[in-house]
Design a protein around this motif. Structure first.
Motif, PDB file in Angstrom:
ATOM      1  N   THR A  10     -19.077  -8.044  13.193  1.00  0.00           N
ATOM      2  CA  THR A  10     -19.639  -9.049  13.603  1.00  0.00           C
ATOM      3  C   THR A  10     -19.593  -9.584  15.052  1.00  0.00           C
ATOM      4  OG1 THR A  10     -17.844 -10.573  13.164  1.00  0.00           O
ATOM      5  CG2 THR A  10     -18.929 -10.288  11.489  1.00  0.00           C
ATOM      6  N   THR A  11     -20.765 -10.321  15.457  1.00  0.00           N
ATOM      7  CA  THR A  11     -20.804 -10.787  16.955  1.00  0.00           C
ATOM      8  C   THR A  11     -20.587 -12.060  16.932  1.00  0.00           C
ATOM      9  OG1 THR A  11     -23.263 -10.576  16.995  1.00  0.00           O
ATOM     10  CG2 THR A  11     -21.988  -8.620  17.464  1.00  0.00           C
ATOM     11  N   ALA A  12     -20.394 -12.659  18.062  1.00  0.00           N
ATOM     12  CA  ALA A  12     -20.310 -14.142  18.572  1.00  0.00           C
ATOM     13  C   ALA A  12     -20.765 -14.342  19.959  1.00  0.00           C
ATOM     14  CB  ALA A  12     -19.212 -14.944  18.173  1.00  0.00           C
ATOM     15  N   LEU A  13     -21.415 -15.350  20.127  1.00  0.00           N
ATOM     16  CA  LEU A  13     -21.793 -16.010  21.382  1.00  0.00           C
ATOM     17  C   LEU A  13     -20.731 -17.023  21.897  1.00  0.00           C
ATOM     18  CD1 LEU A  13     -25.567 -16.295  21.528  1.00  0.00           C
ATOM     19  CD2 LEU A  13     -24.363 -14.294  22.057  1.00  0.00           C
ATOM     20  N   VAL A  14     -20.462 -16.884  23.057  1.00  0.00           N
ATOM     21  CA  VAL A  14     -19.397 -17.603  23.650  1.00  0.00           C
ATOM     22  C   VAL A  14     -19.382 -18.155  25.146  1.00  0.00           C
ATOM     23  CG1 VAL A  14     -17.334 -16.914  22.033  1.00  0.00           C
ATOM     24  CG2 VAL A  14     -17.987 -15.939  24.369  1.00  0.00           C
ATOM     25  N   ARG A  15     -19.148 -19.332  25.585  1.00  0.00           N
ATOM     26  CA  ARG A  15     -19.037 -19.741  26.779  1.00  0.00           C
ATOM     27  C   ARG A  15     -18.061 -20.612  27.069  1.00  0.00           C
ATOM     28  NH1 ARG A  15     -24.442 -23.338  27.662  1.00  0.00           N
ATOM     29  NH2 ARG A  15     -23.719 -23.409  29.772  1.00  0.00           N
ATOM     30  N   THR A  16     -17.377 -20.526  28.026  1.00  0.00           N
ATOM     31  CA  THR A  16     -16.056 -21.395  28.373  1.00  0.00           C
ATOM     32  C   THR A  16     -16.283 -22.586  28.880  1.00  0.00           C
ATOM     33  OG1 THR A  16     -16.000 -20.296  30.712  1.00  0.00           O
ATOM     34  CG2 THR A  16     -14.792 -19.066  28.832  1.00  0.00           C
ATOM     35  N   GLY A  17     -17.289 -22.921  29.782  1.00  0.00           N
ATOM     36  CA  GLY A  17     -17.320 -24.097  30.660  1.00  0.00           C
ATOM     37  C   GLY A  17     -16.651 -23.779  31.651  1.00  0.00           C
ATOM     38  N   PRO A  18     -16.554 -24.656  32.839  1.00  0.00           N
ATOM     39  CA  PRO A  18     -15.705 -24.286  33.995  1.00  0.00           C
ATOM     40  C   PRO A  18     -14.443 -23.567  33.733  1.00  0.00           C
ATOM     41  CG  PRO A  18     -16.785 -26.564  34.129  1.00  0.00           C
ATOM     42  CD  PRO A  18     -16.984 -26.186  32.658  1.00  0.00           C
ATOM     43  N   PHE A  19     -14.424 -22.518  34.286  1.00  0.00           N
ATOM     44  CA  PHE A  19     -13.355 -21.713  34.175  1.00  0.00           C
ATOM     45  C   PHE A  19     -12.745 -20.882  35.338  1.00  0.00           C
ATOM     46  CE2 PHE A  19     -11.187 -17.994  31.860  1.00  0.00           C
ATOM     47  CZ  PHE A  19     -10.367 -18.603  31.160  1.00  0.00           C
ATOM     48  N   LEU A  20     -13.436 -20.518  36.097  1.00  0.00           N
ATOM     49  CA  LEU A  20     -13.128 -19.696  37.246  1.00  0.00           C
ATOM     50  C   LEU A  20     -13.704 -19.980  38.534  1.00  0.00           C
ATOM     51  CD1 LEU A  20     -15.128 -16.329  37.350  1.00  0.00           C
ATOM     52  CD2 LEU A  20     -15.204 -17.812  35.288  1.00  0.00           C
ATOM     53  N   ARG A  21     -13.319 -19.406  39.809  1.00  0.00           N
ATOM     54  CA  ARG A  21     -13.627 -19.941  41.170  1.00  0.00           C
ATOM     55  C   ARG A  21     -13.387 -18.722  41.835  1.00  0.00           C
ATOM     56  NH1 ARG A  21     -14.342 -25.150  43.717  1.00  0.00           N
ATOM     57  NH2 ARG A  21     -14.186 -25.116  46.020  1.00  0.00           N
ATOM     58  N   PHE A  22     -14.278 -18.373  42.812  1.00  0.00           N
ATOM     59  CA  PHE A  22     -14.182 -17.567  43.996  1.00  0.00           C
ATOM     60  C   PHE A  22     -13.652 -18.334  45.171  1.00  0.00           C
ATOM     61  CE2 PHE A  22     -17.339 -15.177  41.595  1.00  0.00           C
ATOM     62  CZ  PHE A  22     -16.517 -14.007  41.247  1.00  0.00           C
ATOM     63  N   PRO A  23     -12.253 -18.605  45.260  1.00  0.00           N
ATOM     64  CA  PRO A  23     -12.105 -19.471  46.479  1.00  0.00           C
ATOM     65  C   PRO A  23     -12.115 -18.858  47.838  1.00  0.00           C
ATOM     66  CG  PRO A  23      -9.892 -18.261  45.344  1.00  0.00           C
ATOM     67  CD  PRO A  23     -11.262 -17.852  45.016  1.00  0.00           C
ATOM     68  N   GLN A  24     -12.834 -19.355  48.829  1.00  0.00           N
ATOM     69  CA  GLN A  24     -12.976 -18.906  50.107  1.00  0.00           C
ATOM     70  C   GLN A  24     -11.519 -19.075  50.993  1.00  0.00           C
ATOM     71  OE1 GLN A  24     -16.718 -18.785  53.422  1.00  0.00           O
ATOM     72  NE2 GLN A  24     -16.495 -20.363  51.795  1.00  0.00           N
ATOM     73  N   LEU A  25     -11.430 -18.029  51.847  1.00  0.00           N
ATOM     74  CA  LEU A  25     -10.426 -18.478  52.805  1.00  0.00           C
ATOM     75  C   LEU A  25     -10.772 -19.438  53.816  1.00  0.00           C
ATOM     76  CD1 LEU A  25      -7.584 -17.047  54.024  1.00  0.00           C
ATOM     77  CD2 LEU A  25      -9.060 -15.684  55.417  1.00  0.00           C
ATOM     78  N   ALA A  26      -9.657 -20.271  53.990  1.00  0.00           N
ATOM     79  CA  ALA A  26      -9.831 -21.552  54.775  1.00  0.00           C
ATOM     80  C   ALA A  26     -10.125 -21.040  56.398  1.00  0.00           C
ATOM     81  CB  ALA A  26      -8.471 -22.284  54.865  1.00  0.00           C
ATOM     82  N   VAL A  27     -11.029 -21.772  56.978  1.00  0.00           N
ATOM     83  CA  VAL A  27     -11.401 -21.609  58.530  1.00  0.00           C
ATOM     84  C   VAL A  27     -10.017 -21.555  59.381  1.00  0.00           C
ATOM     85  CG1 VAL A  27     -11.540 -23.950  59.119  1.00  0.00           C
ATOM     86  CG2 VAL A  27     -12.802 -22.127  60.206  1.00  0.00           C
ATOM     87  N   HIS A  28      -8.950 -22.437  58.874  1.00  0.00           N
ATOM     88  CA  HIS A  28      -7.891 -22.076  59.830  1.00  0.00           C
ATOM     89  C   HIS A  28      -7.240 -20.710  59.734  1.00  0.00           C
ATOM     90  CE1 HIS A  28      -8.383 -26.133  57.910  1.00  0.00           C
ATOM     91  NE2 HIS A  28      -7.852 -26.477  58.993  1.00  0.00           N
ATOM     92  N   LEU A  29      -7.436 -20.206  58.535  1.00  0.00           N
ATOM     93  CA  LEU A  29      -6.965 -18.564  58.568  1.00  0.00           C
ATOM     94  C   LEU A  29      -8.046 -17.474  58.999  1.00  0.00           C
ATOM     95  CD1 LEU A  29      -5.002 -19.058  55.319  1.00  0.00           C
ATOM     96  CD2 LEU A  29      -4.160 -19.578  57.588  1.00  0.00           C
ATOM     97  N   ASP A  30      -9.265 -17.901  59.324  1.00  0.00           N
ATOM     98  CA  ASP A  30     -10.082 -16.957  59.662  1.00  0.00           C
ATOM     99  C   ASP A  30     -10.972 -17.778  60.717  1.00  0.00           C
ATOM    100  OD1 ASP A  30     -12.037 -15.025  60.009  1.00  0.00           O
ATOM    101  OD2 ASP A  30     -12.737 -15.255  58.001  1.00  0.00           O
ATOM    102  N   ARG A  31     -10.244 -17.795  61.969  1.00  0.00           N
ATOM    103  CA  ARG A  31     -10.939 -18.697  62.958  1.00  0.00           C
ATOM    104  C   ARG A  31     -12.450 -18.212  63.446  1.00  0.00           C
ATOM    105  NH1 ARG A  31      -8.688 -23.787  63.566  1.00  0.00           N
ATOM    106  NH2 ARG A  31      -6.411 -23.616  63.460  1.00  0.00           N
ATOM    107  N   GLY A  32     -12.583 -16.780  63.294  1.00  0.00           N
ATOM    108  CA  GLY A  32     -14.067 -16.412  63.860  1.00  0.00           C
ATOM    109  C   GLY A  32     -14.969 -16.443  62.762  1.00  0.00           C
ATOM    110  N   VAL A  33     -15.002 -16.878  61.534  1.00  0.00           N
ATOM    111  CA  VAL A  33     -15.842 -16.881  60.544  1.00  0.00           C
ATOM    112  C   VAL A  33     -17.283 -17.349  60.791  1.00  0.00           C
ATOM    113  CG1 VAL A  33     -15.020 -18.825  59.404  1.00  0.00           C
ATOM    114  CG2 VAL A  33     -16.031 -17.276  58.203  1.00  0.00           C
ATOM    115  N   ASN A  34     -17.210 -18.420  61.611  1.00  0.00           N
ATOM    116  CA  ASN A  34     -18.646 -19.132  61.705  1.00  0.00           C
ATOM    117  C   ASN A  34     -19.307 -18.669  63.063  1.00  0.00           C
ATOM    118  OD1 ASN A  34     -18.414 -21.288  59.875  1.00  0.00           O
ATOM    119  ND2 ASN A  34     -16.974 -22.530  60.998  1.00  0.00           N
ATOM    120  N   SER A  35     -18.529 -17.858  63.760  1.00  0.00           N
ATOM    121  CA  SER A  35     -18.921 -17.314  65.066  1.00  0.00           C
ATOM    122  C   SER A  35     -19.259 -15.895  64.775  1.00  0.00           C
ATOM    123  CB  SER A  35     -18.283 -17.335  66.252  1.00  0.00           C
ATOM    124  OG  SER A  35     -16.958 -16.933  66.017  1.00  0.00           O
ATOM    125  N   ASP A  36     -18.481 -15.197  64.004  1.00  0.00           N
ATOM    126  CA  ASP A  36     -18.572 -13.641  63.922  1.00  0.00           C
ATOM    127  C   ASP A  36     -19.151 -13.301  62.456  1.00  0.00           C
ATOM    128  OD1 ASP A  36     -17.239 -13.426  66.187  1.00  0.00           O
ATOM    129  OD2 ASP A  36     -15.387 -13.167  65.154  1.00  0.00           O
TER     130      ASP A  36
END
Length: 441
Positions: free
Chosen positions: A149-175
């Motif tokens: 058998t098969t089933a369709l499923v969905r979790t609702g909000p469950f995961l996130r790709f977190p970005q590295l904070a600008v304080h830890l990547d000072r050149g992200v906005n320029s480089d």
């Protein structure tokens, strides 16, 4: 209107035409379709309510005129065989695709690092990586169990790709931001140890089953934010998966709109394929035999010989519908200097001299006729010579079946983003032109 995920502004709500109900329905369709399997399930439900009969590929099909559909995994083909259809009656086909770029769940998906619980995912198609960062995402798709058998499923909000904070990547906005998909695109799902979590068991539990019963799955990530009308005068529409659920929905709406017609000079068909974003070369993709098989069985019901089928195909048309590009105000140099489509100026006729789109001169004339009959303006799209052109199911369908094919679609910004943007008028205009294509006056 208040129950819809779309909240039109007063300016939008007071406008004339069919765009508001169409947008509300498109938003509902998108939210019901987090995966290709869900999109097919939603389409099948709507077809059933409209009186279409579901057919199994493994069973004998009826020979009577009527309204039918067949499902193959994440693809669906629906058609109307009119009374009086003969062996050489041509087809009018709308083609689209149900899948969108994103991420797919890997085997052994529950991972972790430094106290965080994470999910192992694989790139699907060509998503804009950065657009998926810092969004509340869900898993959705199909589970396959050990009892078949098969089933369709969905979790609702469950995961996130977190970005590295600008304080830890000072050149992200320029480089600039550089993302290694193996190192940096491992979403977080919680905290704890691997003994605390099992993604597959969680998904199985949503279907009321144990994780140990799952022997296969087709699970993707999708954005959970609701579609939304916004902008000055409420002229813009933002949503996930507009590429290409905008075309799937429009094609379905068009088919249902002509379903009540008693007679027709053609057999009308709506085909929504899976796996376009990864090349279409699967059993449920446009490069596979699904549509060809269905058309052959429809022909067989009318007693068509191989010669009859060739005659029917020679008089047939296919409208390949897939989203295209609006001119980007911040990157105008990436577009053709003369042909610069805008949102809310009508759907696109997509043209490419190297046949990355299937449109030719006769196809352009047929699209102009359909739009003229529907009272819809349209725009031409052609790529900048310095920017490689994408492709669609159009050339694949034309080459596989020999049916004359035209490539069209609505104009987008942010294509392949987790959240894309179109004009509020264009989805309904596309559906109207499609309806005229299926039932020419």
């Amino acid at each position: 209107m208040t129950d819809s995920p779309v909240s039109p502004s007063p300016a939008v709500g007071s406008s004339t035409g069919s765009r508001v109900p169409h947008l509300v329905d498109l938003a509902a369709f998108v939210q019901s379709s987090p995966s290709s399997f869900h999109a097919v399930g939603e389409a099948a439900l709507r077809l059933t309510v409209a009186g279409f009969s579901a057919l199994e590929e493994s069973e004998k099909w009826p020979t009577d005129a009527g309204k039918y559909f067949a499902v193959r995994d994440g693809a669906i083909v629906a058609w109307i065989t009119p009374r009086g259809a003969e062996a050489t009656t041509p087809f009018r086909i709308i083609g689209a695709h149900t899948d969108s770029p994103g991420f797919a769940l890997k085997p052994k998906p529950t991972t972790g690092s430094n106290g965080w619980l994470q999910a192992g995912v694989e790139i699907y198609g060509g998503p804009l990586y950065n657009s998926w960062l810092d969004r509340e995402l869900e898993f959705a798709g199909r589970l396959v169990f050990d009892d078949g058998t098969t089933a369709l499923v969905r979790t609702g909000p469950f995961l996130r790709f977190p970005q590295l904070a600008v304080h830890l990547d000072r050149g992200v906005n320029s480089d600039g931001l550089t993302l290694n998909p193996q190192q940096h695109l491992n979403p977080v799902i919680g905290v704890g140890t691997l003994a605390d979590a099992d993604i597959v068991s969680h998904l199985a539990g949503l279907a009321g089953r144990a994780g140990s019963h799952v022997i296969g799955y087709d699970i993707v990530t999708t954005d959970t934010a609701a579609p939304q009308v916004f902008g000055l005068g409420g002229t813009l529409f933002a949503s996930g998966r507009l590429d290409n659920l905008s075309s799937v929905h429009a094609g379905l709406v068009a088919l249902l709109a002509v379903a009540g017609e008693a007679d027709s000079s053609s057999i009308t068909v709506f085909a929504a394929f899976d796996h376009e974003e990864v090349g279409s070369e699967t059993r449920s993709g446009a490069g596979g035999p699904f549509l060809e098989n269905v058309l052959a069985r429809i022909g067989a019901a009318t007693g068509a010989s191989a010669s009859d089928r060739a005659r029917a195909f020679a008089g047939s048309w296919c409208l390949s519908a897939d989203a295209g590009h609006a001119v980007h105000p911040n990157y105008p140099e990436r577009h053709d200097p003369v042909n610069r489509p805008l949102v809310n100026r009508g759907p696109l006729l997509k043209i490419n001299a190297n046949k990355r789109y299937a449109t030719d001169g006769l196809g352009a004339a047929e699209w102009a006729r359909s739009c003229g009959q529907a009272g819809v303006e349209y725009q031409e799209f052609v790529s900048n010579n310095s920017v490689p052109c994408g492709s669609t199911i159009g050339p694949i369908t034309a080459a596989r079946l020999g049916i004359r094919t035209v490539d069209v679609g609505i104009a987008l910004l942010s294509m392949h983003s987790a959240r894309e943007l179109c004009g509020v008028d264009d989805p309904a205009a596309l559906a109207s032109a499609m309806q005229a294509f299926l039932a020419p006056a």
